[in-house]
Design a protein around this motif. Sequence first.
Motif, PDB file in Angstrom:
ATOM      1  N   CYS A  14       0.802  -1.233   0.000  1.00  0.00           N
ATOM      2  CA  CYS A  14       0.000   0.000   0.000  1.00  0.00           C
ATOM      3  C   CYS A  14       0.832   1.280   0.000  1.00  0.00           C
ATOM      4  N   GLY A  15       2.137   1.187   0.230  1.00  0.00           N
ATOM      5  CA  GLY A  15       2.997   2.362   0.231  1.00  0.00           C
ATOM      6  C   GLY A  15       3.156   3.045   1.582  1.00  0.00           C
ATOM      7  N   ALA A  16       2.542   2.512   2.632  1.00  0.00           N
ATOM      8  CA  ALA A  16       2.680   3.112   3.964  1.00  0.00           C
ATOM      9  C   ALA A  16       4.062   2.863   4.563  1.00  0.00           C
ATOM     10  N   VAL A  17       4.821   1.940   3.966  1.00  0.00           N
ATOM     11  CA  VAL A  17       6.226   1.730   4.310  1.00  0.00           C
ATOM     12  C   VAL A  17       6.996   1.726   2.994  1.00  0.00           C
ATOM     13  N   ALA A  18       7.942   2.637   2.881  1.00  0.00           N
ATOM     14  CA  ALA A  18       8.792   2.717   1.686  1.00  0.00           C
ATOM     15  C   ALA A  18      10.212   2.997   2.163  1.00  0.00           C
ATOM     16  N   PHE A  19      11.174   2.515   1.399  1.00  0.00           N
ATOM     17  CA  PHE A  19      12.559   2.644   1.836  1.00  0.00           C
ATOM     18  C   PHE A  19      13.512   2.675   0.653  1.00  0.00           C
ATOM     19  N   ALA A  49      21.191  -5.943   4.671  1.00  0.00           N
ATOM     20  CA  ALA A  49      22.104  -4.805   4.586  1.00  0.00           C
ATOM     21  C   ALA A  49      22.348  -4.302   6.007  1.00  0.00           C
ATOM     22  N   THR A  50      23.312  -3.426   6.157  1.00  0.00           N
ATOM     23  CA  THR A  50      23.521  -2.850   7.481  1.00  0.00           C
ATOM     24  C   THR A  50      22.351  -1.935   7.822  1.00  0.00           C
ATOM     25  N   LYS A  51      22.090  -1.799   9.103  1.00  0.00           N
ATOM     26  CA  LYS A  51      20.995  -0.931   9.546  1.00  0.00           C
ATOM     27  C   LYS A  51      21.206   0.501   9.072  1.00  0.00           C
ATOM     28  N   ASP A  52      22.450   0.938   9.014  1.00  0.00           N
ATOM     29  CA  ASP A  52      22.758   2.299   8.552  1.00  0.00           C
ATOM     30  C   ASP A  52      22.489   2.498   7.067  1.00  0.00           C
ATOM     31  N   ALA A  53      22.437   1.410   6.300  1.00  0.00           N
ATOM     32  CA  ALA A  53      22.210   1.503   4.855  1.00  0.00           C
ATOM     33  C   ALA A  53      20.728   1.563   4.501  1.00  0.00           C
ATOM     34  N   LEU A  54      19.856   1.280   5.469  1.00  0.00           N
ATOM     35  CA  LEU A  54      18.413   1.260   5.242  1.00  0.00           C
ATOM     36  C   LEU A  54      17.809   2.587   5.677  1.00  0.00           C
ATOM     37  N   HIS A  55      17.169   3.289   4.733  1.00  0.00           N
ATOM     38  CA  HIS A  55      16.580   4.605   4.997  1.00  0.00           C
ATOM     39  C   HIS A  55      15.103   4.583   4.626  1.00  0.00           C
ATOM     40  N   PHE A  56      14.254   4.927   5.580  1.00  0.00           N
ATOM     41  CA  PHE A  56      12.818   4.936   5.325  1.00  0.00           C
ATOM     42  C   PHE A  56      12.401   6.269   4.721  1.00  0.00           C
ATOM     43  N   THR A  57      11.709   6.190   3.593  1.00  0.00           N
ATOM     44  CA  THR A  57      11.146   7.393   2.977  1.00  0.00           C
ATOM     45  C   THR A  57       9.681   7.550   3.372  1.00  0.00           C
ATOM     46  N   GLN A  58       9.103   6.465   3.894  1.00  0.00           N
ATOM     47  CA  GLN A  58       7.746   6.493   4.457  1.00  0.00           C
ATOM     48  C   GLN A  58       7.689   5.384   5.508  1.00  0.00           C
ATOM     49  N   ASP A  59       7.305   5.740   6.729  1.00  0.00           N
ATOM     50  CA  ASP A  59       7.250   4.713   7.767  1.00  0.00           C
ATOM     51  C   ASP A  59       5.985   4.778   8.623  1.00  0.00           C
ATOM     52  N   ILE A  95      15.853  -7.923   4.611  1.00  0.00           N
ATOM     53  CA  ILE A  95      14.815  -7.261   3.824  1.00  0.00           C
ATOM     54  C   ILE A  95      14.212  -8.311   2.906  1.00  0.00           C
ATOM     55  N   LEU A  96      12.911  -8.520   3.002  1.00  0.00           N
ATOM     56  CA  LEU A  96      12.293  -9.510   2.137  1.00  0.00           C
ATOM     57  C   LEU A  96      12.435  -9.083   0.680  1.00  0.00           C
ATOM     58  N   ALA A  97      12.964  -9.983  -0.116  1.00  0.00           N
ATOM     59  CA  ALA A  97      13.323  -9.670  -1.494  1.00  0.00           C
ATOM     60  C   ALA A  97      12.142  -9.183  -2.322  1.00  0.00           C
ATOM     61  N   GLY A  98      10.958  -9.694  -2.054  1.00  0.00           N
ATOM     62  CA  GLY A  98       9.776  -9.292  -2.812  1.00  0.00           C
ATOM     63  C   GLY A  98       9.363  -7.855  -2.578  1.00  0.00           C
ATOM     64  N   SER A  99       9.854  -7.227  -1.514  1.00  0.00           N
ATOM     65  CA  SER A  99       9.508  -5.819  -1.259  1.00  0.00           C
ATOM     66  C   SER A  99      10.373  -4.857  -2.063  1.00  0.00           C
ATOM     67  N   LEU A 100      11.430  -5.354  -2.703  1.00  0.00           N
ATOM     68  CA  LEU A 100      12.294  -4.501  -3.512  1.00  0.00           C
ATOM     69  C   LEU A 100      11.671  -4.250  -4.882  1.00  0.00           C
ATOM     70  N   ASP A 101      11.847  -3.053  -5.394  1.00  0.00           N
ATOM     71  CA  ASP A 101      11.316  -2.682  -6.706  1.00  0.00           C
ATOM     72  C   ASP A 101      12.261  -3.138  -7.818  1.00  0.00           C
ATOM     73  N   GLY A 102      11.710  -3.692  -8.879  1.00  0.00           N
ATOM     74  CA  GLY A 102      12.488  -4.014 -10.080  1.00  0.00           C
ATOM     75  C   GLY A 102      13.521  -5.101  -9.865  1.00  0.00           C
ATOM     76  N   ASP A 103      14.457  -5.173 -10.811  1.00  0.00           N
ATOM     77  CA  ASP A 103      15.526  -6.155 -10.742  1.00  0.00           C
ATOM     78  C   ASP A 103      16.515  -5.765  -9.650  1.00  0.00           C
TER      79      ASP A 103
END
Length: 140
Positions: A14-19, A49-59, A95-103
């Motif tokens: 739904c887009g309520a979590v984006a990263f 990935a490292t926790k520092d590499a993950l950035h939420f754009t919507q949480d 990070i669940l692979a299916g949540s990633l966009d594209g290839d």
Amino acid sequence: MSKDTSILKGSCLCGAVAFEVEPPLRDIISCHCTQCQKSSGHYFAATAATKDALHFTQDRGLKWFKSSNWAERGFCMECGANMFWRRPNHDMVSILAGSLDGDTGLKTVRHIFVADKKDYYDIADGLPQFDSFPEEMKKQ
């Protein structure tokens, strides 16, 4: 590990979590444990990935659930999508692979907790299989 140097983006349904996540990312590990089955309806296929590499754009929808004495799972409380797994006091987040966009440029490299897998499918890809959590992964 991914050789790609591009930042990957991802989200829930739904887009309520984006990263965004910065490389390098670990290749995919498929987890067949009972908790992954119960929380997803099948098995998990996840990178990390490292926790520092993950950035939420919507949480606004992000919720963490303590699923055991040693781990918690992140999901969207609006659409219910499973998205993350982490161990407190560790530097990595799965990070669940299916949540990633594209290839992604990632590949599946092993299966863990195969002793718990269900009988309705076979693992026939020839990749290494472990009955539980491999010792080398405990350091990651």
